[in-house]
Motif scaffolding. Structure first.
Motif, PDB file in Angstrom:
ATOM      1  N   VAL B 723      28.450  28.701  33.603  1.00  0.00           N
ATOM      2  CA  VAL B 723      28.398  29.382  34.907  1.00  0.00           C
ATOM      3  C   VAL B 723      29.739  29.252  35.628  1.00  0.00           C
ATOM      4  O   VAL B 723      30.295  30.228  36.136  1.00  0.00           O
ATOM      5  N   VAL B 724      30.312  28.036  35.636  1.00  0.00           N
ATOM      6  CA  VAL B 724      31.603  27.825  36.304  1.00  0.00           C
ATOM      7  C   VAL B 724      32.697  28.666  35.656  1.00  0.00           C
ATOM      8  O   VAL B 724      33.478  29.336  36.342  1.00  0.00           O
ATOM      9  N   ALA B 725      32.717  28.679  34.292  1.00  0.00           N
ATOM     10  CA  ALA B 725      33.767  29.432  33.591  1.00  0.00           C
ATOM     11  C   ALA B 725      33.659  30.922  33.884  1.00  0.00           C
ATOM     12  O   ALA B 725      34.656  31.612  34.158  1.00  0.00           O
ATOM     13  N   GLU B 726      32.405  31.419  33.864  1.00  0.00           N
ATOM     14  CA  GLU B 726      32.238  32.858  34.116  1.00  0.00           C
ATOM     15  C   GLU B 726      32.576  33.209  35.561  1.00  0.00           C
ATOM     16  O   GLU B 726      33.109  34.284  35.849  1.00  0.00           O
ATOM     17  N   ALA B 727      32.274  32.236  36.475  1.00  0.00           N
ATOM     18  CA  ALA B 727      32.638  32.498  37.872  1.00  0.00           C
ATOM     19  C   ALA B 727      34.156  32.579  38.010  1.00  0.00           C
ATOM     20  O   ALA B 727      34.703  33.433  38.723  1.00  0.00           O
ATOM     21  N   GLY B 728      34.854  31.657  37.280  1.00  0.00           N
ATOM     22  CA  GLY B 728      36.317  31.699  37.281  1.00  0.00           C
ATOM     23  C   GLY B 728      36.832  33.014  36.750  1.00  0.00           C
ATOM     24  O   GLY B 728      37.747  33.641  37.311  1.00  0.00           O
ATOM     25  N   ARG B 729      36.193  33.458  35.656  1.00  0.00           N
ATOM     26  CA  ARG B 729      36.620  34.714  35.048  1.00  0.00           C
ATOM     27  C   ARG B 729      36.445  35.854  36.049  1.00  0.00           C
ATOM     28  O   ARG B 729      37.308  36.723  36.196  1.00  0.00           O
ATOM     29  N   LEU B 730      35.312  35.760  36.780  1.00  0.00           N
ATOM     30  CA  LEU B 730      35.012  36.815  37.747  1.00  0.00           C
ATOM     31  C   LEU B 730      36.057  36.859  38.865  1.00  0.00           C
ATOM     32  O   LEU B 730      36.566  37.920  39.236  1.00  0.00           O
ATOM     33  N   SER B 731      36.450  35.662  39.367  1.00  0.00           N
ATOM     34  CA  SER B 731      37.415  35.690  40.473  1.00  0.00           C
ATOM     35  C   SER B 731      38.801  36.103  39.987  1.00  0.00           C
ATOM     36  O   SER B 731      39.518  36.824  40.671  1.00  0.00           O
ATOM     37  N   ARG B 732      39.157  35.712  38.749  1.00  0.00           N
ATOM     38  CA  ARG B 732      40.444  36.174  38.179  1.00  0.00           C
ATOM     39  C   ARG B 732      40.459  37.688  38.112  1.00  0.00           C
ATOM     40  O   ARG B 732      41.414  38.357  38.470  1.00  0.00           O
ATOM     41  N   LEU B 733      39.331  38.200  37.648  1.00  0.00           N
ATOM     42  CA  LEU B 733      39.216  39.637  37.485  1.00  0.00           C
ATOM     43  C   LEU B 733      39.384  40.365  38.828  1.00  0.00           C
ATOM     44  O   LEU B 733      40.144  41.317  38.944  1.00  0.00           O
ATOM     45  N   ILE B 734      38.685  39.817  39.828  1.00  0.00           N
ATOM     46  CA  ILE B 734      38.779  40.457  41.146  1.00  0.00           C
ATOM     47  C   ILE B 734      40.209  40.405  41.658  1.00  0.00           C
ATOM     48  O   ILE B 734      40.751  41.392  42.159  1.00  0.00           O
ATOM     49  N   ASN B 735      40.881  39.240  41.487  1.00  0.00           N
ATOM     50  CA  ASN B 735      42.278  39.130  41.915  1.00  0.00           C
ATOM     51  C   ASN B 735      43.166  40.161  41.247  1.00  0.00           C
ATOM     52  O   ASN B 735      43.995  40.806  41.866  1.00  0.00           O
ATOM     53  N   GLN B 736      42.967  40.285  39.943  1.00  0.00           N
ATOM     54  CA  GLN B 736      43.837  41.208  39.207  1.00  0.00           C
ATOM     55  C   GLN B 736      43.569  42.662  39.573  1.00  0.00           C
ATOM     56  O   GLN B 736      44.495  43.472  39.650  1.00  0.00           O
ATOM     57  N   ILE B 737      42.303  42.979  39.818  1.00  0.00           N
ATOM     58  CA  ILE B 737      42.005  44.356  40.231  1.00  0.00           C
ATOM     59  C   ILE B 737      42.686  44.656  41.554  1.00  0.00           C
ATOM     60  O   ILE B 737      43.326  45.700  41.727  1.00  0.00           O
ATOM     61  N   LEU B 738      42.623  43.688  42.475  1.00  0.00           N
ATOM     62  CA  LEU B 738      43.283  43.889  43.766  1.00  0.00           C
ATOM     63  C   LEU B 738      44.792  43.994  43.584  1.00  0.00           C
ATOM     64  O   LEU B 738      45.460  44.841  44.194  1.00  0.00           O
ATOM     65  N   ASP B 739      45.326  43.145  42.740  1.00  0.00           N
ATOM     66  CA  ASP B 739      46.754  43.154  42.458  1.00  0.00           C
ATOM     67  C   ASP B 739      47.195  44.526  41.920  1.00  0.00           C
ATOM     68  O   ASP B 739      48.164  45.136  42.360  1.00  0.00           O
ATOM     69  N   MET B 740      46.412  44.990  40.951  1.00  0.00           N
ATOM     70  CA  MET B 740      46.713  46.287  40.327  1.00  0.00           C
ATOM     71  C   MET B 740      46.671  47.409  41.365  1.00  0.00           C
ATOM     72  O   MET B 740      47.535  48.279  41.396  1.00  0.00           O
ATOM     73  N   ALA B 741      45.652  47.323  42.229  1.00  0.00           N
ATOM     74  CA  ALA B 741      45.516  48.368  43.240  1.00  0.00           C
ATOM     75  C   ALA B 741      46.722  48.344  44.169  1.00  0.00           C
ATOM     76  O   ALA B 741      47.260  49.394  44.531  1.00  0.00           O
ATOM     77  N   ARG B 742      47.185  47.149  44.529  1.00  0.00           N
ATOM     78  CA  ARG B 742      48.356  47.059  45.409  1.00  0.00           C
ATOM     79  C   ARG B 742      49.597  47.620  44.720  1.00  0.00           C
ATOM     80  O   ARG B 742      50.380  48.348  45.309  1.00  0.00           O
ATOM     81  N   LEU B 743      49.757  47.264  43.444  1.00  0.00           N
ATOM     82  CA  LEU B 743      50.936  47.756  42.706  1.00  0.00           C
ATOM     83  C   LEU B 743      50.919  49.278  42.622  1.00  0.00           C
ATOM     84  O   LEU B 743      51.917  49.952  42.840  1.00  0.00           O
ATOM     85  N   GLU B 744      49.771  49.807  42.320  1.00  0.00           N
ATOM     86  CA  GLU B 744      49.690  51.258  42.121  1.00  0.00           C
ATOM     87  C   GLU B 744      49.879  52.015  43.415  1.00  0.00           C
ATOM     88  O   GLU B 744      50.417  53.108  43.423  1.00  0.00           O
TER      89      GLU B 744
END
Lengths: 123, 911, 67
Positions: B723-744
């Motif tokens: 559960v902890v690992a998947e939660a980490g994966r989820l927050s990484r994913l959200i960060n990167q999506i936001l990052d990508m959106a900012r870059l684009e």
């Protein structure tokens, strides 16, 4: 004799949770990690129900479902599609290909176990 | 006693008065109060038609043939009746096309042909030189007679006096200098001469007045009115024949021929064209000229017969009838009237010479010399910025040479002919312009070839039947040429061509030359369709009412090019002024605001045409304007009678085409929007899938833990770890999506500075050391000795390095995995490579891995824990700093991710 | 417009009239050795016709089209 359930998914953690749930519900369980392995396991294991993920490497859940349904000798086998893609078109596509149920991820464990049990006991 | 010096002083005083009038009129014109903007002045200036030929020659011809002098004046009267149509149309066409001369008119009509303009000029010069000679002869003779006052001594035969004692020579020089000073005073080389027109109108009054005074003196001073004069003539057996004209076909024929000839000449003589068409300031002035000019001609001819009869009665045969206007007052010792008669003759001569040579010099300059210079691409032409001086120089020289040629002709042939006969020769020469000019105004079918052929044929016949015989009579050619024909062929006798007899030489010449001329003009014109250039000019000339602009340019040129060009020919000030006026007309504040459109090119062409003629102007502007050639469509348009209708339908067509285009564009935009929409939809769908996957595990395990109390402790720990690992994966994913959106979207924040790239690479490898060691991956790092500076964001570069390194770590085999990192300088950029010994990437997937949510291929049985956004983000970052990121790989051979960044040397940004 | 066309037609007519008056055969009618009021007939005719023509032309253009 316990009913047999085949779990097909490429996400190890999801497989783990499903395996735990099905075993706990009293089913005999086998696992496949992709579409091709799924077809081989169906032939070898002869499940009564397949929990089939849609997004998988090698063969998608849709393809697997289509192939299984093309075999009349396995007409009684139940197929439950599992997918993180919950759009109406995708659900409709799964049902059209002959799935008995379409479950959207993330799912409620209670509901899923109930649904699988219902399909296997209700005929 | 009339002293020589008195005559000379009075003559110069008269010329001085002309100068003063011209100066005054020019000043008034500059002040905007034009003297010549009057229909009366226009009508009077047309009387430049009456030269010394009228002033002295009419009496001479009347003395010989009675009423035979009159057709020369009846013809113009008839022409003026038609003037309402023909003259107004010529004026309108000439104004619209900035025509500077009759040569320009013909050249412009037939597709702006320089060849035609040149030919018309040559014909005009050769044809009119005898006419100029005639003026010199008249002035020098009248001077010679005057200075022997009160004795009446006929001057010696022309050409017999030594050059320096020949008064005609001095007359020629004085007239040439006077005309040069008079006609080209201004430093601008335009076609209009307000002062000259005013002076010519004044001269018309002077010569009419002088002739009237002599006429009244003879009729009422010497005799007792008209009836008395005619009674005395009837009483003299010698003169009764003058009361009627010979009652024969030939006589009436030549009467009609002369009428016809003068009808044409009053329009086509270069000086008449100059005054009637080029100098016309207002088309409506033609209205008064229609009757005032014929009335002038009527008045100046009333006393011709009385003076002729008076002279014949008074003098023995030895006195030339051409001199009666002068010699009759002399014989009666009327000093003042004699001097006035001389001044009248002088004014008739100066008027003719001034206008004729100015008109001819314009033609020589614009249609002969300039085209030749332009064609030869004379270097001086390109080197000089202001050519207006050159134009004036050419015109001055032309005037001088023309007058001199007149003198040469006078010396050589002058005495063989009476005044009227010389004048008629010129008339017959310019009559050759008639088919090309009149045909060109009313018939669209005339072509350049037709006009050339007609003019050449007519001119050659004129030379053969009139000019060469005049040489023969002067002794320049053997007499056998006249009597026996060319090469002794009888039918080729020049004045009985093909055996045609019984006509006088003028009628004979007119008949054959116009026959050849019109025949060739029609025949050659009809041989083919007018081409595009001819047809468009034909439309402008023939349909002068409907259209009023110069043939449109289908292209433009900039003010920056046109203004300097115009300045070269008009002088910078005048050009600037004209362009400013044009800008104001178009409602623009400044010259530089003028758009580089066809209208501007057209304006500049018109402006230049005023200075150098339409054909040359066309060539000059064409060198600047990038014009498409006339297409077949356009030619058909020009030829089409219903071009208006076509234009309208074309407009509609264009509109519907525009509409179609707009619809298509809209459709394309729509499709693009739909595609974007679909992509966005796909993206959201993919993102939601990626988010749902870890959520699924988290929810499943959480529920299981919550609902099943029987799960053992070890299992519990394991499930909670997931559960902890998947939660980490989820927050990484959200960060990167936001990052990508900012870059684009371009809203990402960058801290750009000079960064030592090898240091960043080293630090990144070090920070991931534990991760590599955990998996047992061997890492080798190859960094250069010194720093290599790039201009970038340190944290972002670290992000890229960590992404590439974690990717490599994920894909190398669990056993014996190795990753090699290298930094290398290549030229003025730096190359970073991350090499792994993983499964590699298939060729078709090599670009795919840089797309969002696409992870390396189907070969993987074990889905790596990537987000599918690392590489796209890395590529965005590297490209932002002016570099590029790519992968080299073959399946089974590992993958080599590399990026390149420009090296930043001296603190200057390199992006 | 109408007025200007009327002027044009009048002038065209005068042109034709002039061509007639000043040519054979009308001219031949007056080519006789007779005097009218002391002036030879031919001269009187030509000058008279000429002046009349000029007056008509003046009337045509200057008063053209007025009712």
């Amino acid at each position: 004799m316990a009913k047999k359930v085949l779990i097909v998914d490429d996400e190890p953690n999801i497989v783990l949770s499903l395996e735990f749930l099905m075993k706990k519900a009293g089913f005999e369980v086998a696992v496949a990690r992709d579409g091709e392995e799924a077809l081989a396991q169906v032939a070898a294991f002869g499940p009564d129900l397949v929990l089939l993920d849609v997004m998988m490497p090698k063969k998608s859940g849709y393809e697997v479902c289509e192939i299984l349904r093309a075999d009349p000798s396995r007409a009684g086998m139940k197929i439950v599609m599992l997918s993180a893609k919950g759009r109406d078109t995708e659900v409709a596509k799964g049902m059209a290909l002959g799935a008995d149920a379409y479950v959207t991820k993330p799912f409620s464990t209670k509901d899923l176990v109930a649904q699988v049990a219902g399909l296997l006991n209700g005929g | 006693m009339l002293q020589d010096w008195v005559v000379v002083v009075v003559s110069f005083a008269y010329l001085g008065v002309l100068f003063a009038i011209a100066y005054w009129a020019d000043r008034r014109a500059d002040g905007g109060r034009s003297v010549i903007a009057s229909p009366t002045v226009y009508a009077l200036s047309l009387a430049v038609y009456c030269t010394t030929w009228t002033f002295y020659g009419s009496v001479g011809r009347a003395a010989a043939t009675g009423i035979g002098f009159l057709p020369i004046y009846l013809g113009p009267t008839l022409t003026l009746a038609l003037g309402w149509f023909v003259m107004r149309k010529m004026v309108r066409v000439a104004k619209a096309n900035r025509i500077t001369s009759i040569a320009d008119f013909v050249a412009s009509r037939y597709g702006k042909s320089q060849l035609l303009g040149g030919l018309v000029t040559v014909i005009a010069v050769i044809g009119v030189i005898p006419y100029i000679a005639l003026q010199l002869k008249a002035v020098s003779n009248s001077f010679t007679i005057l200075i022997s006052y009160p004795e009446i001594v006929m001057p010696a035969k022309g050409g017999t006096a030594p050059l320096l004692q020949d008064s005609a020579f001095y007359v020629a020089i004085i007239l040439a200098v006077f005309t040069i000073l008079f006609g080209t005073r201004h430093m601008d080389a335009t076609e209009r001469h307000e002062g000259m027109v005013a002076a010519i109108a004044f001269e018309s009054v002077v010569k009419l007045l002088a002739f009237f005074v002599v006429g009244i003196f003879v009729t009422y001073g010497i005799y007792d009115g008209f009836v008395d004069v005619f009674d005395r003539a009837q009483a003299s057996a010698r003169l009764t024949s003058l009361m009627t004209t010979r009652d024969s076909a030939a006589s009436y024929g030549s009467w009609a021929a002369l009428t016809f000839l003068s009808m044409l000449s009053v329009l086509l003589l270069p000086r008449q064209f100059q005054i009637a068409v080029v100098e016309n300031v207002d088309e409506s002035h033609v209205r008064r000229a229609v009757w005032l000019f014929p009335l002038y001609l009527f008045l100046i001819n009333i006393f011709v017969l009385p003076i002729a009869i008076g002279g014949l009665l008074r003098f023995p045969a030895g006195v030339d009838a051409d001199t009666f206007v002068l010699t009759l007052p002399m014989a009666h010792h009327e000093q003042t009237i004699t001097l006035l008669a001389f001044i009248g003759g002088l004014s008739a001569a100066t008027g003719m010479v001034i206008v004729e040579t100015i008109a001819l010099s314009t033609m020589v300059c614009n249609d002969l010399v300039m085209p030749a210079l332009l064609r030869m691409r004379v270097r001086a032409l390109h080197a000089r910025h202001d050519l207006s001086g050159l134009l004036l120089g050419i015109r001055r020289w032309a005037i001088g040479i023309l007058v001199l040629l007149g003198y040469v002709y006078f010396r050589a042939a002058g005495e063989a002919y009476a005044l009227v006969s010389i004048g008629l020769m010129s008339f017959a020469a310019v009559a050759q312009f008639a088919p090309a000019v009149i045909g060109g105004l009313y018939w669209k079918g005339g072509t350049r070839g037709g006009a050339l052929a007609g003019l050449l044929a007519g001119f050659v016949v004129w030379i053969y039947t009139l000019l060469l015989p005049s040489f023969a009579k002067s002794g320049w050619l053997p007499v056998e040429f006249m009597t026996g024909g060319l090469f002794g062929i009888d039918v080729l006798r020049p004045q009985q061509l093909f055996g045609l007899q019984g006509l006088d030489e003028i009628t004979h010449c007119l008949l054959w030359s116009l026959l050849a001329n019109i025949g060739a003009y029609l025949g050659v014109s009809l041989a083919r369709m007018p081409n595009a250039g001819e047809a468009s000019q034909a439309t402008l000339f023939v349909d002068a009412k409907e259209r009023d602009s110069v043939a449109a340019w289908r292209g433009g040129a900039a003010v920056a090019e046109l203004l300097p060009l115009a300045s070269r020919f008009l002088g910078p000030d005048r050009a600037r002024e004209a362009f400013e006026r044009h800008a104001r007309d178009r409602g623009l504040a400044r010259v530089d605001d003028l758009p580089a459109d066809a209208r501007l090119a057209q304006f500049a062409e018109g402006l230049l045409a005023g200075a150098i003629g339409s054909a040359s102007a066309r060539v000059m502007i064409a060198s600047l304007v990038q014009e498409e050639p006339l297409g077949l469509d356009e030619v058909m348009d020009i030829l089409d009678e219903a071009s208006q209708v076509r234009a309208h339908s074309r407009e509609l067509e264009e509109k519907s085409l525009e509409l179609e285009q707009a619809t298509a564009e809209l459709r394309a935009a729509n499709a693009q929007l739909r595609e974007l929409d679909r992509m966005k939809d796909d993206f959201i769908s993919t993102v939601s899938h990626e988010l749902r996957t870890p959520l699924t595990s988290i929810r499943a395990f959480s529920e299981m833990l919550l609902e099943d109390p029987d799960i053992g402790l070890d299992e519990r720990k394991r499930f909670l770890g997931i559960v902890v690992a998947e939660a980490g994966r989820l927050s990484r994913l959200i960060n990167q999506i936001l990052d990508m959106a900012r870059l684009e979207s371009g809203r990402a924040e960058w801290t750009t500075e000079s960064v030592d790239l090898p240091a960043v690479v080293g630090a990144s490898v070090e920070s991931l050391g534990q991760m590599f060691r955990d998996k047992g991956v061997e890492v080798s790092v190859d960094l250069p000795a010194g720093p290599i500076t790039v201009f970038a964001d340190r944290d972002r570069l670290t992000q890229v390095m960590i992404n590439l390194l974690s990717n490599a770590q994920k894909f190398v085999p669990d056993d014996g995995g190795c990753v090699a990192v290298a930094v290398r300088r290549t030229g003025n950029s730096v190359l970073v490579a991350v090499d792994d010994n993983g499964p590699g990437i298939a060729a078709e997937d090599r670009e795919l891995v840089f797309e969002k949510f696409r992870q390396g291929g189907n070969v993987l049985t074990d889905k790596p824990h990537g987000t599918g956004l690392g590489l796209p983000i890395s590529r965005q970052i590297i490209e932002y700093f002016g570099g590029r990121l790519w992968v080299e790989s073959a399946p089974g051979q590992g993958a080599k991710f590399q990026f390149m960044l420009p090296i930043h040397d001296d603190g200057a940004p390199t992006t | 417009m109408m007025r200007s066309r009327l002027v044009a037609q009048r002038l065209a007519a005068l042109f034709l009239l002039g061509c007639l008056l000043f040519n054979y055969p009308l001219l031949a009618l007056f080519n006789r050795d007779i005097e009218v009021l002391g002036i030879p007939l031919l001269y009187a005719y030509v000058f008279g016709a000429w002046l009349a023509l000029i007056v008509l032309m003046a009337l045509a253009v200057e008063r053209g089209g007025r009712p």
